[in-house]
Design an enzyme around this catalytic site. Structure first.
Site, PDB file in Angstrom:
ATOM      1  N   ASP A 245       0.835  -1.205   0.000  1.00 45.57           N
ATOM      2  CA  ASP A 245       0.000   0.000   0.000  1.00 45.57           C
ATOM      3  C   ASP A 245       0.864   1.247   0.000  1.00 45.57           C
ATOM      4  O   ASP A 245       2.017   1.215  -0.419  1.00 45.57           O
ATOM      5  CB  ASP A 245      -0.937  -0.038   1.217  1.00 45.57           C
ATOM      6  CG  ASP A 245      -2.296   0.561   0.926  1.00 45.57           C
ATOM      7  OD1 ASP A 245      -2.382   1.793   0.775  1.00 45.57           O
ATOM      8  OD2 ASP A 245      -3.285  -0.200   0.850  1.00 45.57           O
TER       9      ASP A 245
ATOM     10  N   HIS B  47      -4.073   5.761   3.838  1.00 41.07           N
ATOM     11  CA  HIS B  47      -4.748   4.644   3.167  1.00 41.07           C
ATOM     12  C   HIS B  47      -4.247   3.297   3.681  1.00 41.07           C
ATOM     13  O   HIS B  47      -5.019   2.432   4.075  1.00 41.07           O
ATOM     14  CB  HIS B  47      -4.517   4.768   1.663  1.00 41.07           C
ATOM     15  CG  HIS B  47      -5.336   3.842   0.821  1.00 41.07           C
ATOM     16  ND1 HIS B  47      -4.932   2.566   0.515  1.00 41.07           N
ATOM     17  CD2 HIS B  47      -6.527   4.027   0.197  1.00 41.07           C
ATOM     18  CE1 HIS B  47      -5.839   1.988  -0.252  1.00 41.07           C
ATOM     19  NE2 HIS B  47      -6.812   2.849  -0.469  1.00 41.07           N
TER      20      HIS B  47
ATOM     21  N   SER C 229     -11.027  -0.645  -1.590  1.00 34.05           N
ATOM     22  CA  SER C 229      -9.795  -0.670  -0.802  1.00 34.05           C
ATOM     23  C   SER C 229     -10.069  -1.108   0.628  1.00 34.05           C
ATOM     24  O   SER C 229      -9.185  -1.633   1.307  1.00 34.05           O
ATOM     25  CB  SER C 229      -9.149   0.719  -0.764  1.00 34.05           C
ATOM     26  OG  SER C 229      -8.512   1.019  -1.972  1.00 34.05           O
TER      27      SER C 229
END
Length: 527
Positions: free
Chosen positions: A67, A281, A451
């Protein structure tokens, strides 16, 4: 490309077509709850722990989180991190001689001793930049180049369209912001409420439209949070697109990575900063997989025995195939049995390089879990990379593609942004308003996206492998696929800007939502 879950929310504000997607009040930990007992379409994780796993022994399973970075100091993650015991922290020596100095909790393929890449161009931008040199002075083209030139022209048209749309969207949200700022000034309050907007007398049609939107928005949100998350982030998003993602002149790689990008076999580059410049994220994804379930703070991850390995390969823009391939290999070589890949893009520079890494993972009994994407596209017909289909034929068996679902068992079950595909997407999992860890200050936030759905499945896979360690990656995938809760009613899908009713079985291979209780009950029957 990370953070694509955000763009759809911005677009709704830009066009002022209707109230945007706001943060609806929802039960805490809803993704792990049970449809029958809790009235939300979670995956029954809590029921599984209570009824099936209580008192059972489990072994830790390493989950590679490929990521944009993971905050390894977060209160809900620091106790569940993978630690490379062969490496001595901070001595600047590659103790285990794997090619990576001080890789104690993972590795960053987007940096060097000077720092780390935060923003990148889209793969489309990079391909246009490459091919513009090749076709700059085309006069008499060789026949073998005709197909490549035709592809270049198609890509250039797509690129120009995206630039125009980004400019239009930026102008739209800046216009919205200007009107909102004007109204707030008239109201005389720094943080007005829904009631303040309701009582406000609009001066024109634009103010009337904005007033309606704000009344709806502030029923479930504060003005401060709305302005930050949907206005300012919207402006930042499109400015970043134009400054970095769609800028043909922008290339941070030579200075901040310094590898020979043309050499796909090169592996020893990067640094050990697994957090990087923006880990929001990746930290969120990591928390969904395996945030500490027993510390009575924050949130509960799906897996109670996952060890999070942070591998940074995804910038604010499109990931590069070389970094993805190396990240998969790094995770595999360091013991990951499940790899989460919450990223994707519409073009690929070197698909074979990634395919070879995927094949390597398959040979080492590793399960790959990939987010299907957030463009509301049918990936049976529209390309999305990476994917399980090898360029030279064949497919990756232990590879799960995940779409995002919402909490209500009705026509809104498919998250509006989620990609889908009857043959290309395997399952759906909760991906709307998922509360999880974010970096700096031990904070938490709710995000939308495939995601977020992918790590729900990765966490489930890790749980199965923890409690039933003899099962292969292929068997774990089979169990997850066979144990879904089938959806027997149609859902609404927007096609060509029109709502269409579709059977859920047309959205993915299994036609259902993953379920931890069913999966672990089924896993117990495997020998």
């Amino acid at each position: 490309m990370i953070n694509r879950f955000f763009s759809g929310r911005v677009r709704l504000i830009v066009v002022l077509a209707c109230a945007p997607l706001f943060s609806f009040a929802q039960k805490a930990n809803w993704q792990n709850l049970d449809l029958k007992t809790d009235s939300v379409f979670g995956i029954s994780t809590e029921r599984a722990y209570k009824e099936l796993l209580k008192g059972k022994k489990a072994t830790p399973v390493i989950v590679g989180v490929l990521d944009g970075g993971v905050d390894i100091t977060h209160e809900d993650l620091k106790s569940v991190l993978w630690v490379n015991k062969k490496e001595k922290a901070g001595n600047g020596i590659d103790d285990d001689k794997n090619g990576y100095k001080d890789d104690v909790n993972g590795w960053n393929f987007l940096g060097n001793e000077k720092g780390s890449v935060e923003f990148e161009a889209l793969e489309l931008t990079r391909l246009i930049r490459r091919d513009m040199k090749k076709f700059a002075n085309v006069t008499d083209m060789a026949r073998e180049d005709e197909a490549a030139y035709a592809q270049f022209r198609t890509m250039k048209a797509d690129f120009d369209k995206q630039v125009d749309e980004a400019k239009e969207s930026l102008a739209g949200i800046q216009g919205f912001k200007a009107v909102l700022d004007r109204i707030v000034t008239k109201l005389g309050k720094a943080e007005p409420t829904a009631a303040d907007f309701e009582q406000y007398k609009a001066a024109d049609a634009m103010e009337t439209r904005l007033k309606t939107i704000m009344v709806g928005a502030l029923k479930d949100d504060t003005f401060k949070d709305f302005y930050k998350n949907q206005i300012q982030k919207g402006v930042d998003h499109y400015e970043e697109m134009l400054k970095y993602n769609l800028n043909l002149e922008y290339d941070p790689r030579p200075e901040l990575v310094g590898d020979d990008y043309a050499n796909g076999s090169e592996k020893s580059y990067g640094n050990n900063d697994v957090k990087g410049p923006d880990a929001s994220h990746g930290t969120h994804v990591a928390g969904i997989v395996g945030a500490n379930r027993t510390n009575n703070i924050g949130i509960k991850g799906v897996a109670d025995k996952a060890l999070i390995m942070g591998v940074r390969a995804v910038p604010g823009g499109d990931e590069r195939d070389k970094d993805v391939a190396n990240s998969i290999r790094y995770a595999v070589d360091n013991g990951a049995k499940v790899i989460n890949m919450s990223f994707g893009k519409a073009y690929s520079w070197d698909k074979k390089l990634v395919d070879d890494a995927v094949k390597y993972a398959m040979s080492k009994d590793v399960l790959l879990v990939h987010a299907a994407g957030n463009d509301n596209k049918n990936t049976d017909v529209e390309k999305n990379y990476p994917n399980r289909n090898y360029e030279d034929g064949g497919t990756a068996g232990a590879y799960i593609s995940v779409g995002a679902s919402s909490w209500d068992d009705d026509e809104t079950l498919k998250a509006s942004f989620s990609n889908y595909g009857k043959t290309s997407v395997d399952v759906f999992a909760p991906g709307r308003q998922i509360n999880s860890t974010i970096p700096d200050g031990n904070a938490y936030a709710k995000y939308d996206g495939t995601s977020m759905a992918a790590p729900v499945v990765a966490g489930l896979a890790a749980t199965i492998r923890s409690y039933y360690p003899k099962l292969t990656a292929l068997q774990v995938k089979e169990i997850i696929m066979k144990s879904v809760v089938k959806v027997d009613h149609p859902v609404t899908v927007t096609v060509n800007e029109e709502p269409v009713s579709m059977p859920f079985s047309d959205l993915c291979v299994t036609g259902g939502i993953v379920n931890a209780y069913n999966a672990l009950k089924l896993a117990a029957t495997y020998k």
